[in-house]
Motif scaffolding. Structure first.
Motif, PDB file in Angstrom:
ATOM      1  N   GLY A 163       0.779  -1.233   0.000  1.00 56.38           N
ATOM      2  CA  GLY A 163       0.000   0.000   0.000  1.00 56.38           C
ATOM      3  C   GLY A 163       0.809   1.280   0.000  1.00 56.38           C
ATOM      4  N   GLY A 164       1.915   1.317  -0.709  1.00 56.01           N
ATOM      5  CA  GLY A 164       2.667   2.570  -0.826  1.00 56.01           C
ATOM      6  C   GLY A 164       2.075   3.415  -1.939  1.00 56.01           C
ATOM      7  N   GLU A 187      -8.276   2.420 -10.788  1.00 57.52           N
ATOM      8  CA  GLU A 187      -6.810   2.574 -10.841  1.00 57.52           C
ATOM      9  C   GLU A 187      -6.411   4.038 -11.065  1.00 57.52           C
ATOM     10  OE1 GLU A 187      -4.391   0.203 -10.191  1.00 57.52           O
ATOM     11  OE2 GLU A 187      -2.982   1.855 -10.450  1.00 57.52           O
TER      12      GLU A 187
END
Ligand code: TYD
Length: 137
Positions: free
Chosen positions: A51-52, A120
């Motif tokens: 989750g960066g 996205e």
């Protein structure tokens, strides 16, 4: 634009019961958004980071149902680390905040409630792009 001050723990109701405890939450009243999606993270190998990235629009609420982890949040200037290890509270992260998850203990189970369906295009995955995005506001 949101800052680290807008990232905060939200305590959930806890029904303590000798048969086993129970917690719950409801869209809009327990958390400050209407949830449109739930996803969960599990079977994370030791040492992994997930989750960066940041979201342009998506707000989220992250609960560690089992195990423990650290969430590092970053607003383009300052960074803060929050450890989560209980199932009766979670971390609210508004949009526009970079976050990553690290230091997962074995068998950690994380559930993330999101304010949007998956898109996205809502992600900012590049740290330099994130800093530019923050500075442009
Ligand atoms: P991603 O959010 O990128 O996780 P991380 O930042 O921890 O790597 O999600 C990993 C992959 O899963 C990516 O290809 C997008 C996909 N995905 C979905 O299709 N739907 C979802 O709801 C989520 C959260 C991810």
């Amino acid at each position: 634009m949101n800052s680290l001050d807008d990232v905060h723990i939200i305590d959930l109701p806890k029904k303590i019961d000798p048969r086993g405890n129970l917690s719950f939450l409801e869209s809009n009243s327990s958390i400050p958004f209407e949830m449109e999606r739930v996803y969960w993270i599990y079977d994370v190998p030791g040492g992994e980071t997930r989750g960066g990235h940041a979201f342009r629009q998506q707000k989220e609420f992250i609960i560690v149902l089992s195990g423990s982890l650290d969430i590092v949040v970053f607003d383009g200037e300052k960074e803060k680390k929050i450890s989560l290890n209980r199932s009766y509270y979670g971390l609210y992260i508004p949009n526009g905040i970079w976050r990553r998850m690290e230091n997962f203990s074995t068998n950690t189970l994380v559930v993330c409630l999101a304010s949007t369906i998956f898109d996205e295009k809502d992600y900012i995955r590049d740290a330099d792009e994130f800093i530019k995005y923050r500075n442009a506001r």
